[in-house]
Design a protein around this motif. Structure first.
Motif, short mmCIF file in Angstrom:
data_model
loop_
_atom_site.label_atom_id
_atom_site.label_comp_id
_atom_site.label_asym_id
_atom_site.label_seq_id
_atom_site.Cartn_x
_atom_site.Cartn_y
_atom_site.Cartn_z
N PHE A 356 18.04 -23.66 32.50
CA PHE A 356 19.19 -23.26 33.30
C PHE A 356 20.49 -23.23 32.50
N TRP A 357 20.56 -24.10 31.48
CA TRP A 357 21.88 -24.34 30.88
C TRP A 357 21.79 -24.52 29.36
N ASN A 358 22.68 -23.83 28.64
CA ASN A 358 22.88 -24.08 27.22
C ASN A 358 24.29 -23.63 26.87
N ASP A 359 25.25 -24.49 27.23
CA ASP A 359 26.68 -24.20 27.12
C ASP A 359 27.14 -23.13 28.12
N LYS A 360 26.21 -22.54 28.82
CA LYS A 360 26.50 -21.59 29.90
C LYS A 360 25.24 -21.47 30.75
N MET A 361 25.39 -20.93 31.95
CA MET A 361 24.22 -20.73 32.79
C MET A 361 23.33 -19.64 32.20
N LEU A 362 22.01 -19.88 32.25
CA LEU A 362 21.03 -18.95 31.72
C LEU A 362 20.34 -18.24 32.89
N GLY A 363 20.22 -16.92 32.79
CA GLY A 363 19.79 -16.15 33.95
C GLY A 363 18.32 -15.79 34.05
N LYS A 364 17.55 -15.95 33.00
CA LYS A 364 16.16 -15.50 33.04
C LYS A 364 15.22 -16.64 33.42
N GLU A 365 13.91 -16.42 33.20
CA GLU A 365 12.87 -17.44 33.42
C GLU A 365 12.81 -17.92 34.87
N LEU A 366 12.89 -16.98 35.82
CA LEU A 366 12.89 -17.36 37.23
C LEU A 366 11.60 -18.06 37.64
N ARG A 367 10.46 -17.59 37.15
CA ARG A 367 9.20 -18.23 37.54
C ARG A 367 9.14 -19.67 37.03
N LEU A 368 9.62 -19.89 35.82
CA LEU A 368 9.63 -21.24 35.28
C LEU A 368 10.56 -22.13 36.10
N LYS A 369 11.70 -21.59 36.48
CA LYS A 369 12.64 -22.37 37.29
C LYS A 369 12.00 -22.77 38.63
N LYS A 370 11.32 -21.81 39.25
CA LYS A 370 10.60 -22.13 40.49
C LYS A 370 9.51 -23.18 40.22
N GLY A 371 8.83 -22.99 39.09
CA GLY A 371 7.75 -23.91 38.75
C GLY A 371 8.22 -25.34 38.59
N ILE A 372 9.39 -25.51 37.97
CA ILE A 372 9.92 -26.87 37.74
C ILE A 372 10.23 -27.56 39.07
N ILE A 373 10.99 -26.88 39.94
CA ILE A 373 11.37 -27.52 41.20
C ILE A 373 10.15 -27.81 42.06
N LEU A 374 9.18 -26.90 42.06
CA LEU A 374 7.99 -27.11 42.87
C LEU A 374 7.12 -28.23 42.30
N MET A 377 8.67 -31.47 43.25
CA MET A 377 8.54 -31.75 44.68
C MET A 377 7.10 -31.92 45.12
N GLY A 378 6.17 -31.85 44.17
CA GLY A 378 4.77 -32.06 44.52
C GLY A 378 4.09 -30.85 45.12
N LYS A 379 4.65 -29.66 44.89
CA LYS A 379 4.06 -28.42 45.38
C LYS A 379 3.91 -27.43 44.22
N PRO A 380 3.15 -27.80 43.18
CA PRO A 380 3.10 -26.99 41.97
C PRO A 380 2.46 -25.62 42.19
N ILE A 381 2.86 -24.65 41.34
CA ILE A 381 2.24 -23.33 41.36
C ILE A 381 0.85 -23.45 40.74
N LYS A 382 -0.16 -23.04 41.48
CA LYS A 382 -1.53 -23.19 41.00
C LYS A 382 -1.77 -22.35 39.74
N GLY A 383 -2.40 -22.97 38.76
CA GLY A 383 -2.75 -22.26 37.53
C GLY A 383 -1.59 -22.02 36.59
N TYR A 384 -0.45 -22.63 36.88
CA TYR A 384 0.75 -22.42 36.05
C TYR A 384 1.06 -23.70 35.30
N ASN A 385 0.93 -23.67 33.97
CA ASN A 385 1.12 -24.86 33.14
C ASN A 385 2.59 -25.00 32.75
#
Length: 408
Positions: A356-374, A377-385
């Motif tokens: 998300f951040w490296n001296d400024k907000m980073l805009g890409k990697e949406l699937r990874l961002k979703k993957g981290i929060i899920l 929260m104990g709701k991981p994306i299946k098959g996503y390492n």
């Protein structure tokens, strides 16, 4: 032959006629066609490109709007007329004409007499739409599906196309389609009376006890909060996006206004999410109210920190939290709140840094961002390492990923 009651006007080069036509007269025998269907204005190769610009999804949505909405209304089609023998007949206004008991003066009568008339079309004209091509095709489809709409009246503006001055009509087509800017972003959310997400967004910022506070909503027209805005919490566009995440509806759902009961139920869904967030982090309300040194888990929350501040105050963070929330059933909301409060949302945290951040907000990697929060929260994306993806990201910054993201 049809006869259309009109007013005649002039705007610089163009004389134009403002009138209304019944749907059946517009679409029958393709009396009005699109520019791409005309051989007059452009060559075949350009018409092929123009044809591709016409969206079938938009045509379908417009047709459904016409057939399914009692409060339907269209802005005027702007059409060019050439060939054939269109005839303009002025309507003479008598000198005894009066308004509210007062006789009009001669100058006013002369002006009105030159403006009111009848435009007669024999049917051998060619008429093509300069503005409103999607509306025209939407009317065609709707009439084909249900010809009872044929008596509906649509506003139409005619301009007279001179075959010897093609560049003038081409320029008008360009101006109408390039510079006539359509509402979008926050403006569209404010105006739209059919899109349930937009309706609920407006209701939230009007009725919700926290989202209706003065500093709750940024004046931003987009989803981003301006860099110099250190007080606002979120944006209209963000709330609208979150509504669509929470409602889990198809695109077509947002083309027709739901019943009041349905809207009340959707409001409960959306307000339930925000109530849960504000219950979990009650100090956000203090931030919105302009409180200084507001802390969450003993850490200051802000957006202007050199470390990025709190993801809770970033629209993307709020969207991701709503994605996580949507994975929990109603019976699990207490568990959602219990987990959410354990997450460190400071952007300097190792699992947000470089994603998300490296001296400024980073805009890409949406699937990874979703993957981290899920995953947290104990709701991981299946098959996503997640760990493999984090190693890849850290490697891009010549860093070593030496921890693992686990459920909180």
């Amino acid at each position: 032959m049809i006869h259309l009651a009109c007013t005649l006007g002039n705007l610089g080069y163009w004389d134009y006629y403002s009138t209304l036509m019944k749907v059946k007269d517009i679409v029958s025998n393709q009396r009005i066609i699109t520019v791409a269907e005309s051989e007059e204005l452009y060559t075949n190769n350009i018409n092929k490109v123009l044809q591709r610009e016409i969206s079938e999804n938009r045509i379908k949505a417009l047709s459904e709007y016409i057939l399914g909405t009692d409060e339907r209304f269209f802005s005027s089609l702007v059409v060019a007329i050439h060939k054939g023998s269109p005839k303009w007949t002025e309507i003479d206004i008598s000198n005894t004409f009066d308004i509210e008991g007062k006789t009009l003066d001669e100058k006013s009568i002369d002006f009105l007499s030159s403006k009111f008339g009848v435009l007669s079309l024999s049917g051998n004209e060619q008429i093509f739409a300069l503005d409103g091509q999607h509306r025209l095709k939407g009317l065609r489809k709707a009439f084909k599906d249900d010809n009872t709409i044929g008596e509906l009246e649509i506003p139409v503006t005619f301009v007279i196309h001179n075959q010897k001055r093609l560049e003038k009509t081409r320029r008008l087509f360009t101006v109408l389609n390039k510079y006539a800017e359509k509402p979008k972003g926050a403006e569209l959310i404010i105006l739209d009376e059919d899109d349930a997400a937009a309706i609920i967004t407006r209701r939230l910022v009007t009725e919700h006890p926290i989202l209706s506070l003065d500093n709750a909503i940024s004046s931003s027209k987009t989803g981003a909060i301006p860099k110099n805005d250190y007080k606002s919490f979120t944006t209209l566009v963000t709330i609208n996006k979150i509504n669509k995440i929470l409602f889990k509806k198809t695109k077509s759902f947002y083309t027709k206004r739901p019943s009041d009961n349905e809207l009340d139920e959707l409001y409960k869904v959306s307000s339930g999410f925000w109530n849960s967030v504000f219950k979990t982090f009650p100090n956000i309300e203090k931030y919105i109210n302009g409180g200084n040194d507001v802390k969450i888990d003993n850490k200051l929350i802000s957006r202007k920190s050199s470390s990025g501040g709190s993801l809770l105050l970033r629209p993307i963070g709020q969207e991701l939290i709503s994605i996580a929330y949507s994975k929990f059933d109603d019976s699990e909301i207490a568990n959602f709140e219990k987990k959410l409060v354990k997450i460190d949302f400071n952007l300097s945290n190792d699992y947000w840094k470089y994603v998300f951040w490296n001296d400024k907000m980073l805009g890409k990697e949406l699937r990874l961002k979703k993957g981290i929060i899920l995953k947290l929260m104990g709701k991981p994306i299946k098959g996503y390492n997640i760990d493999n993806e984090m190693k890849r990201i850290y490697k891009l910054y010549n860093k070593i990923y030496n921890f693992s993201i686990k459920e909180v």
